[in-house]
Scaffold this active site. Structure first.
Site, PDB file in Angstrom:
ATOM      1  N   LYS A 188      26.099  40.577 -10.779  1.00  0.00           N
ATOM      2  CA  LYS A 188      25.524  41.665 -11.429  1.00  0.00           C
ATOM      3  C   LYS A 188      24.179  40.934 -12.034  1.00  0.00           C
ATOM      4  O   LYS A 188      23.137  41.765 -11.921  1.00  0.00           O
ATOM      5  CB  LYS A 188      26.284  42.144 -12.592  1.00  0.00           C
ATOM      6  CG  LYS A 188      26.780  43.497 -12.368  1.00  0.00           C
ATOM      7  CD  LYS A 188      28.202  43.648 -11.466  1.00  0.00           C
ATOM      8  CE  LYS A 188      27.881  43.732 -10.183  1.00  0.00           C
ATOM      9  NZ  LYS A 188      29.206  43.428  -9.312  1.00  0.00           N
ATOM     10  N   GLY A 238      30.863  43.128   7.559  1.00  0.00           N
ATOM     11  CA  GLY A 238      31.693  43.968   6.790  1.00  0.00           C
ATOM     12  C   GLY A 238      30.681  44.614   5.821  1.00  0.00           C
ATOM     13  O   GLY A 238      30.088  43.998   4.747  1.00  0.00           O
ATOM     14  N   ALA A 295      31.900  38.973   4.698  1.00  0.00           N
ATOM     15  CA  ALA A 295      32.702  39.633   3.584  1.00  0.00           C
ATOM     16  C   ALA A 295      33.305  40.805   4.193  1.00  0.00           C
ATOM     17  O   ALA A 295      33.308  41.998   4.063  1.00  0.00           O
ATOM     18  CB  ALA A 295      31.593  40.053   2.770  1.00  0.00           C
ATOM     19  N   ARG A 304      39.299  39.999   0.913  1.00  0.00           N
ATOM     20  CA  ARG A 304      40.073  38.888   0.244  1.00  0.00           C
ATOM     21  C   ARG A 304      41.310  38.954   0.679  1.00  0.00           C
ATOM     22  O   ARG A 304      42.193  39.840   0.947  1.00  0.00           O
ATOM     23  CB  ARG A 304      39.491  38.833  -0.877  1.00  0.00           C
ATOM     24  CG  ARG A 304      38.002  38.886  -1.319  1.00  0.00           C
ATOM     25  CD  ARG A 304      37.767  38.895  -2.675  1.00  0.00           C
ATOM     26  NE  ARG A 304      38.266  37.751  -3.499  1.00  0.00           N
ATOM     27  CZ  ARG A 304      37.527  36.629  -3.494  1.00  0.00           C
ATOM     28  NH1 ARG A 304      36.304  36.577  -3.029  1.00  0.00           N
ATOM     29  NH2 ARG A 304      38.030  35.633  -4.368  1.00  0.00           N
ATOM     30  N   ALA A 328      38.830  43.257 -11.127  1.00  0.00           N
ATOM     31  CA  ALA A 328      38.938  42.428 -12.252  1.00  0.00           C
ATOM     32  C   ALA A 328      39.714  43.351 -13.528  1.00  0.00           C
ATOM     33  O   ALA A 328      40.492  42.998 -14.177  1.00  0.00           O
ATOM     34  CB  ALA A 328      37.776  41.998 -12.594  1.00  0.00           C
ATOM     35  N   HIS A 345      22.380  66.322 -24.714  1.00  0.00           N
ATOM     36  CA  HIS A 345      21.257  66.613 -23.819  1.00  0.00           C
ATOM     37  C   HIS A 345      19.958  65.867 -24.674  1.00  0.00           C
ATOM     38  O   HIS A 345      19.771  65.660 -25.629  1.00  0.00           O
ATOM     39  CB  HIS A 345      20.972  68.253 -24.032  1.00  0.00           C
ATOM     40  CG  HIS A 345      19.739  68.518 -23.091  1.00  0.00           C
ATOM     41  ND1 HIS A 345      19.810  68.515 -21.855  1.00  0.00           N
ATOM     42  CD2 HIS A 345      18.416  68.782 -23.616  1.00  0.00           C
ATOM     43  CE1 HIS A 345      18.501  68.782 -21.315  1.00  0.00           C
ATOM     44  NE2 HIS A 345      17.670  69.105 -22.643  1.00  0.00           N
TER      45      HIS A 345
HETATM   46  P1  NAD Z   1      36.050  45.181   1.229  1.00  0.00           P
HETATM   47  O1  NAD Z   1      37.638  45.268   1.833  1.00  0.00           O
HETATM   48  O2  NAD Z   1      35.410  45.885   0.346  1.00  0.00           O
HETATM   49  O3  NAD Z   1      35.419  45.333   2.783  1.00  0.00           O
HETATM   50  C1  NAD Z   1      35.384  44.659   3.892  1.00  0.00           C
HETATM   51  C2  NAD Z   1      34.798  45.352   4.978  1.00  0.00           C
HETATM   52  O4  NAD Z   1      34.710  44.753   6.071  1.00  0.00           O
HETATM   53  C3  NAD Z   1      35.697  46.693   5.390  1.00  0.00           C
HETATM   54  O5  NAD Z   1      34.895  47.797   5.467  1.00  0.00           O
HETATM   55  C4  NAD Z   1      36.224  46.304   6.867  1.00  0.00           C
HETATM   56  O6  NAD Z   1      36.349  47.202   7.361  1.00  0.00           O
HETATM   57  C5  NAD Z   1      35.198  45.349   7.484  1.00  0.00           C
HETATM   58  N1  NAD Z   1      35.684  44.133   8.341  1.00  0.00           N
HETATM   59  C6  NAD Z   1      36.907  43.667   8.168  1.00  0.00           C
HETATM   60  N2  NAD Z   1      36.954  42.880   9.347  1.00  0.00           N
HETATM   61  C7  NAD Z   1      35.828  42.984  10.061  1.00  0.00           C
HETATM   62  C8  NAD Z   1      35.262  42.196  11.277  1.00  0.00           C
HETATM   63  N3  NAD Z   1      35.858  41.313  11.837  1.00  0.00           N
HETATM   64  N4  NAD Z   1      33.913  42.736  11.717  1.00  0.00           N
HETATM   65  C9  NAD Z   1      33.060  43.536  10.907  1.00  0.00           C
HETATM   66  N5  NAD Z   1      33.675  44.335   9.576  1.00  0.00           N
HETATM   67  C10 NAD Z   1      35.034  43.780   9.321  1.00  0.00           C
HETATM   68  O7  NAD Z   1      36.105  43.567   1.227  1.00  0.00           O
HETATM   69  P2  NAD Z   1      34.901  42.758   0.351  1.00  0.00           P
HETATM   70  O8  NAD Z   1      33.695  43.493   0.348  1.00  0.00           O
HETATM   71  O9  NAD Z   1      34.999  41.125   1.031  1.00  0.00           O
HETATM   72  O10 NAD Z   1      35.355  42.456  -0.969  1.00  0.00           O
HETATM   73  C11 NAD Z   1      36.703  41.749  -1.180  1.00  0.00           C
HETATM   74  C12 NAD Z   1      37.212  42.396  -2.537  1.00  0.00           C
HETATM   75  O11 NAD Z   1      36.572  42.030  -3.798  1.00  0.00           O
HETATM   76  C13 NAD Z   1      37.549  43.993  -2.331  1.00  0.00           C
HETATM   77  O12 NAD Z   1      38.916  44.173  -2.731  1.00  0.00           O
HETATM   78  C14 NAD Z   1      36.638  44.388  -3.539  1.00  0.00           C
HETATM   79  O13 NAD Z   1      37.435  45.351  -4.369  1.00  0.00           O
HETATM   80  C15 NAD Z   1      36.447  43.142  -4.540  1.00  0.00           C
HETATM   81  N6  NAD Z   1      35.016  43.255  -5.169  1.00  0.00           N
HETATM   82  C16 NAD Z   1      34.848  44.333  -5.867  1.00  0.00           C
HETATM   83  C17 NAD Z   1      33.540  44.415  -6.719  1.00  0.00           C
HETATM   84  C18 NAD Z   1      33.397  45.585  -7.374  1.00  0.00           C
HETATM   85  O14 NAD Z   1      34.306  46.002  -8.061  1.00  0.00           O
HETATM   86  N7  NAD Z   1      32.007  46.010  -7.534  1.00  0.00           N
HETATM   87  C19 NAD Z   1      32.736  43.636  -5.867  1.00  0.00           C
HETATM   88  C20 NAD Z   1      32.769  42.651  -5.229  1.00  0.00           C
HETATM   89  C21 NAD Z   1      34.153  42.539  -4.765  1.00  0.00           C
END
Ligand code: NAD
Length: 475
Positions: free
Chosen positions: A59, A189, A277, A280, A328, A452
């Site tokens: 952030k 991702g 990414a 996880r 979180a 408003h």
């Molecule tokens: P994610 O699950 O959000 O997205 C991973 C993406 O990667 C998916 O769209 C998936 O289809 C794609 N993918 C998987 N394997 C692939 C491949 N071999 N080639 C191409 N694409 C592929 O996971 P993330 O972005 O790594 O985040 C991890 C976790 O962290 C999530 O569960 C998320 O909720 C959490 N997180 C949350 C926030 C937030 O709340 N704003 C911010 C960061 C992370």
């Protein structure tokens, strides 16, 4: 080897673990919290992924990069111009590190104030509620407790053909610490991390290409908000390639060469840095010794019931290392619930009303079911929506992209899901969560007075629109 005894011993000091520790101590229990994270200064740092290499630092960078982007692209409409705007990445990353330190140090102070003992080292659970902690100097100490809360969090999934090297191929932590803006950044991702960190570096001038394996963009979000987000990200110049199956990533002199296949066949892409990414997984490797009775599911997560109990007397688990969304705030609420259950109080987390937020521009936020899920479940429903383009405050801010969409039961009017894309919807979603938690209806929201001119009027108008009685748009 000495053995020290606690009422509650928590493994992990992330948002689930540290919050559980503070709540347990508040409830009068002798509490200790074990964590093995070492900060950039080489010292133990509390707060887990969220504070050190996740929510808070990302952030900070999202905000810095947004300021820079506004200065270079967003302010002309306001009549503000700035010549030769520059970004010093080192200063930006340094500011981020200072914020991280402020917050991780804050947890240390909170632990002291609440008399929580912080223990640094890697914990392994043994039988009979004994936890063995291996400190950085290699020494092991055993601790025992009446109750143990496992809150070990999660770690990034590594692709076997694109292994993290910390230099060219990085995870989320690496992409928070580039020393300069990469000319070409590849992201594997198009999920939460890919979109947020891809946006940061795009705004600072990187050419960002995101390869997503699935054919649909943001398939976990409601299709209507995902469509708006895809359109806006494209306008910003994020190159998101769907249905892209990565074959290999070769590190060479000039960066990383990716080979992937999509609908058009085999493709190659050259990038300077690659962020992987792809999700996880629960951080449970090395956690369980012999005969603990604690079970892991097929995805390595600690098995728990609806009260976060593992089925073994006195052993609980919370946060990313158990089922449910890896968020979180979900972990923190579970941490509180478990501490309260241990103290003989009522503790419960409603997984159906966990809000999701993606901190891109525009932001995305949602709670409850998507329209596709409601349809699939055969629930009779109606929807209402309202665009930010018709909200005075959004127009004044020059941030008009997006809308609020509400899905309500066709007969009872109970709200089933709320989906938003637009300015600061990360804050607007709270009203939807409260309404759903109190089992409210679209009419409840429609009858509540909204100030408003505010962005929250979009929520009010969307609720009116469920019944086709929006005032500021044709129904
Ligand atoms: P994610 O699950 O959000 O997205 C991973 C993406 O990667 C998916 O769209 C998936 O289809 C794609 N993918 C998987 N394997 C692939 C491949 N071999 N080639 C191409 N694409 C592929 O996971 P993330 O972005 O790594 O985040 C991890 C976790 O962290 C999530 O569960 C998320 O909720 C959490 N997180 C949350 C926030 C937030 O709340 N704003 C911010 C960061 C992370």
């Amino acid at each position: 080897m000495s053995e020290q005894t606690y009422d509650v011993l928590i493994i992990g000091a992330g948002p689930a673990g540290y919050v559980a520790a503070i709540r347990a101590a508040q409830l009068g229990m002798k509490t200790a919290c074990i964590d093995d994270f070492i900060g950039k200064d080489g010292k133990p740092a509390l707060g887990g992924t969220c504070l050190n290499i996740g929510c808070i630092p990302s952030k900070a960078l999202l905000d810095s990069s947004k300021q820079f982007h506004n200065l270079t692209h967003g302010f002309e409409a306001h009549g503000i111009s700035a010549k030769d705007a520059k970004i010093d990445v080192g200063t930006m990353v340094g500011r981020k590190d200072k914020i991280v330190k402020q917050f991780t140090g804050g947890i240390t102070s909170l632990f002291k104030a609440n008399k929580v003992t912080a223990i640094s080292g890697f914990a392994t659970l043994k039988a009979n509620r004994v936890v063995s902690v291996k400190a950085a100097d290699g020494k092991s100490t055993d601790y025992s407790a009446t109750n143990i809360i496992i809150a070990t969090g999660s770690s990034p999934i590594e692709l076997p053909f694109a292994k993290f090297d910390g230099k060219h191929i990085v995870d989320n932590a690496g992409a928070l610490d580039f020393s300069e803006t990469p000319k070409r950044l590849g992201v594997i991702g198009a999920g939460v991390i890919g979109l947020e960190l891809g946006s940061v570096w795009k705004r600072l001038g990187s050419e960002v290409t995101i390869l997503e394996a699935l054919p649909d963009f943001l398939s976990t979000a409601d299709a209507d908000i995902a469509k708006v987000a895809a359109r806006e990200f494209k306008k910003q110049g994020l190159d998101i390639r769907l249905g892209a199956k990565l074959g290999k990533a070769e590190v060479g002199k000039n960066g990383v060469t990716l080979t992937y296949t999509d609908a058009k066949g085999e493709q190659t892409l050259e990038v300077d840095k690659l962020l992987v990414a792809v999700g996880r997984r629960a951080a449970t490797k090395g956690l369980l010794g012999d005969n603990t009775g604690v079970k892991l599911d097929d995805r390595g997560r600690v098995e728990v019931d609806e009260h976060n109990w593992t089925g073994v007397e006195g052993i609980w688990a919370a946060g990313d290392c158990v089922r449910g969304p890896m968020l979180a705030h979900k972990g923190s609420e579970e941490g509180i619930a478990v501490a309260e259950l241990i103290a003989g109080k009522a503790g419960h987390v409603n997984l159906d009303t966990i809000p999701w937020v993606i901190y891109t521009e525009p932001e995305l936020a949602w709670v409850g079911q998507t329209e596709a899920q409601v349809k699939e479940a055969g629930i009779p429903y109606k929807t209402g929506s309202f665009p930010f383009a018709a909200i005075g405050r959004a127009v004044a801010m020059n941030e008009t992209a997006g809308h609020v969409k509400i899905i309500a039961h066709a007969e009872t009017d109970r709200i089933l899901g709320v989906h938003m894309v637009g300015p600061v919807v990360s804050e607007l979603i709270a009203e939807a969560v409260v309404t759903m938690e109190f089992k409210g209806s679209a009419e409840d929201l429609a009858r509540i007075v909204h100030a408003h001119p505010t962005l929250s009027e979009a929520v009010h108008e969307a609720a009116l629109s469920v019944d086709k009685r929006s005032i500021h748009k044709a129904n």
